[in-house]
Design a protein around this motif. Structure first.
Motif, PDB file in Angstrom:
ATOM      1  N   VAL A  56       0.813  -1.224   0.000  1.00  0.00           N
ATOM      2  CA  VAL A  56       0.000   0.000   0.000  1.00  0.00           C
ATOM      3  C   VAL A  56       0.844   1.271   0.000  1.00  0.00           C
ATOM      4  CG1 VAL A  56      -1.790   1.314   1.200  1.00  0.00           C
ATOM      5  CG2 VAL A  56      -1.851  -1.162   1.274  1.00  0.00           C
ATOM      6  N   ILE A  57       1.670   1.431   1.013  1.00  0.00           N
ATOM      7  CA  ILE A  57       2.336   2.721   1.226  1.00  0.00           C
ATOM      8  C   ILE A  57       3.267   3.089   0.076  1.00  0.00           C
ATOM      9  CG2 ILE A  57       3.862   4.024   2.760  1.00  0.00           C
ATOM     10  CD1 ILE A  57       2.621   2.284   5.076  1.00  0.00           C
ATOM     11  N   LEU A  58       4.179   2.186  -0.282  1.00  0.00           N
ATOM     12  CA  LEU A  58       5.100   2.494  -1.387  1.00  0.00           C
ATOM     13  C   LEU A  58       4.381   2.636  -2.730  1.00  0.00           C
ATOM     14  CD1 LEU A  58       8.261   0.377  -0.472  1.00  0.00           C
ATOM     15  CD2 LEU A  58       7.918   2.848  -0.257  1.00  0.00           C
ATOM     16  N   PRO A  59       3.433   1.729  -3.076  1.00  0.00           N
ATOM     17  CA  PRO A  59       2.711   1.936  -4.342  1.00  0.00           C
ATOM     18  C   PRO A  59       1.925   3.249  -4.395  1.00  0.00           C
ATOM     19  CG  PRO A  59       2.441  -0.325  -3.609  1.00  0.00           C
ATOM     20  CD  PRO A  59       3.121   0.420  -2.496  1.00  0.00           C
ATOM     21  N   MET A  60       1.289   3.632  -3.281  1.00  0.00           N
ATOM     22  CA  MET A  60       0.550   4.905  -3.259  1.00  0.00           C
ATOM     23  C   MET A  60       1.513   6.088  -3.385  1.00  0.00           C
ATOM     24  SD  MET A  60      -2.803   4.832  -3.020  1.00  0.00           S
ATOM     25  CE  MET A  60      -4.154   3.801  -2.443  1.00  0.00           C
ATOM     26  N   ALA A  61       2.647   6.010  -2.693  1.00  0.00           N
ATOM     27  CA  ALA A  61       3.638   7.086  -2.786  1.00  0.00           C
ATOM     28  C   ALA A  61       4.157   7.193  -4.219  1.00  0.00           C
ATOM     29  CB  ALA A  61       4.785   6.833  -1.804  1.00  0.00           C
ATOM     30  N   PHE A  62       4.424   6.049  -4.836  1.00  0.00           N
ATOM     31  CA  PHE A  62       4.892   6.044  -6.218  1.00  0.00           C
ATOM     32  C   PHE A  62       3.824   6.608  -7.149  1.00  0.00           C
ATOM     33  CE2 PHE A  62       5.461   3.951 -10.366  1.00  0.00           C
ATOM     34  CZ  PHE A  62       6.738   4.412 -10.675  1.00  0.00           C
ATOM     35  N   LEU A  63       2.564   6.221  -6.926  1.00  0.00           N
ATOM     36  CA  LEU A  63       1.456   6.727  -7.737  1.00  0.00           C
ATOM     37  C   LEU A  63       1.379   8.249  -7.667  1.00  0.00           C
ATOM     38  CD1 LEU A  63      -1.241   6.289  -9.339  1.00  0.00           C
ATOM     39  CD2 LEU A  63      -2.350   6.061  -7.117  1.00  0.00           C
ATOM     40  N   LEU A  64       1.462   8.792  -6.452  1.00  0.00           N
ATOM     41  CA  LEU A  64       1.397  10.248  -6.283  1.00  0.00           C
ATOM     42  C   LEU A  64       2.605  10.937  -6.909  1.00  0.00           C
ATOM     43  CD1 LEU A  64       0.056  10.386  -2.626  1.00  0.00           C
ATOM     44  CD2 LEU A  64      -1.191  11.030  -4.695  1.00  0.00           C
ATOM     45  N   PHE A  65       3.790  10.384  -6.667  1.00  0.00           N
ATOM     46  CA  PHE A  65       5.016  10.971  -7.207  1.00  0.00           C
ATOM     47  C   PHE A  65       4.998  10.949  -8.727  1.00  0.00           C
ATOM     48  CE2 PHE A  65       9.272  10.337  -8.955  1.00  0.00           C
ATOM     49  CZ  PHE A  65       9.878  11.517  -8.541  1.00  0.00           C
ATOM     50  N   ARG A  66       4.633   9.810  -9.290  1.00  0.00           N
ATOM     51  CA  ARG A  66       4.607   9.655 -10.754  1.00  0.00           C
ATOM     52  C   ARG A  66       3.580  10.586 -11.387  1.00  0.00           C
ATOM     53  NH1 ARG A  66       6.705   8.572 -15.103  1.00  0.00           N
ATOM     54  NH2 ARG A  66       6.100   6.840 -16.422  1.00  0.00           N
ATOM     55  N   GLY A  67       2.395  10.674 -10.776  1.00  0.00           N
ATOM     56  CA  GLY A  67       1.368  11.566 -11.310  1.00  0.00           C
ATOM     57  C   GLY A  67       1.783  13.020 -11.263  1.00  0.00           C
ATOM     58  N   LEU A  68       2.452  13.406 -10.200  1.00  0.00           N
ATOM     59  CA  LEU A  68       2.927  14.782 -10.044  1.00  0.00           C
ATOM     60  C   LEU A  68       4.074  15.062 -11.008  1.00  0.00           C
ATOM     61  CD1 LEU A  68       2.546  17.357  -8.344  1.00  0.00           C
ATOM     62  CD2 LEU A  68       4.233  16.440  -6.760  1.00  0.00           C
ATOM     63  N   HIS A  69       5.014  14.133 -11.073  1.00  0.00           N
ATOM     64  CA  HIS A  69       6.204  14.306 -11.921  1.00  0.00           C
ATOM     65  C   HIS A  69       5.837  14.349 -13.408  1.00  0.00           C
ATOM     66  CE1 HIS A  69      10.441  14.191 -12.895  1.00  0.00           C
ATOM     67  NE2 HIS A  69      10.231  13.162 -13.701  1.00  0.00           N
ATOM     68  N   SER A  70       4.853  13.556 -13.798  1.00  0.00           N
ATOM     69  CA  SER A  70       4.455  13.505 -15.214  1.00  0.00           C
ATOM     70  C   SER A  70       3.557  14.671 -15.607  1.00  0.00           C
ATOM     71  CB  SER A  70       3.723  12.191 -15.502  1.00  0.00           C
ATOM     72  OG  SER A  70       2.462  12.183 -14.847  1.00  0.00           O
ATOM     73  N   GLY A  71       3.058  15.421 -14.619  1.00  0.00           N
ATOM     74  CA  GLY A  71       2.149  16.520 -14.908  1.00  0.00           C
ATOM     75  C   GLY A  71       0.693  16.087 -14.984  1.00  0.00           C
TER      76      GLY A  71
END
Length: 197
Positions: A56-71
């Motif tokens: 949960v925690i790492l996948p959600m963090a990655f999801l948020l980071f990736r969505g933010l980083h990609s715009g």
């Protein structure tokens, strides 16, 4: 130099810190850590912590980071309602995988109940998103506070105080209106009560 940072009022800085601490990923991660520490022996607690970290925690963090980083998303809170339409299916999928993994382990009943309710709350938030953008900060702050209160009234009281500050900060920063924040808090309280009792 960035004038926005220089000219910020102390209340704005405080509200932003509260909002950051009240971010669902932060608030839930801290709450889960406290609950595991208070309810499980070291070995079982470590196994459950690692399971939740990986599923949960790492996948959600990655999801948020990736969505933010990609715009794809404009901020780590996914504050734009249209952006949440892309966020919810991914978050729900991550949450569903966590529930399946906890079922297969098998995990303690309280952990499975919490993961299942989290999945249900995300589904409800996605459906409500067709009408309003409810506050996930308020939802998960109050959800966690209720559960923490049942585990430890002292810790829960502190969590409720923080949840109220999170509620205030989302309004003060104009990230949500009163209805969106109230709906989030109400869902969180109901979800916490169902999970804890």
């Amino acid at each position: 130099m960035n004038r926005d940072k220089i000219d910020l009022k102390p209340t704005v800085v405080f509200a932003r810190w509260v909002s950051w601490i009240g971010h669902p990923l932060v608030f839930i991660s801290l709450s889960v850590g406290i609950i595991i520490a208070l309810r499980l022996a070291n070995r079982a607690g470590l196994a459950l912590s690692l399971t939740l970290l990986v599923t949960v925690i790492l996948p959600m963090a990655f999801l948020l980071f990736r969505g933010l980083h990609s715009g794809r998303w404009s901020d780590p809170d996914v504050s734009v309602r249209a952006e949440r339409a892309q966020f919810y299916p991914r978050a729900i999928s991550i949450s569903a995988v966590a529930v399946i993994v906890l079922l297969l382990l098998p995990a303690p009943a309280f952990a499975l109940r919490g993961a299942t309710m989290t999945l249900f709350l995300l589904i409800m938030a996605a459906l409500i998103n067709f009408r309003i953008k409810l506050s996930l900060h308020a939802l998960f702050a109050f959800y966690s506070a209720v559960i923490l209160f049942v585990v430890s009234p002292l810790v829960g009281t502190v969590a409720f105080a923080l949840a109220l500050l999170v509620f205030w900060s989302r309004l003060y920063l104009k990230r949500h209106d009163l209805l969106e924040t109230l709906v989030g808090a109400f869902l969180g309280l109901v979800g916490g009560l169902v999970t804890a009792w």
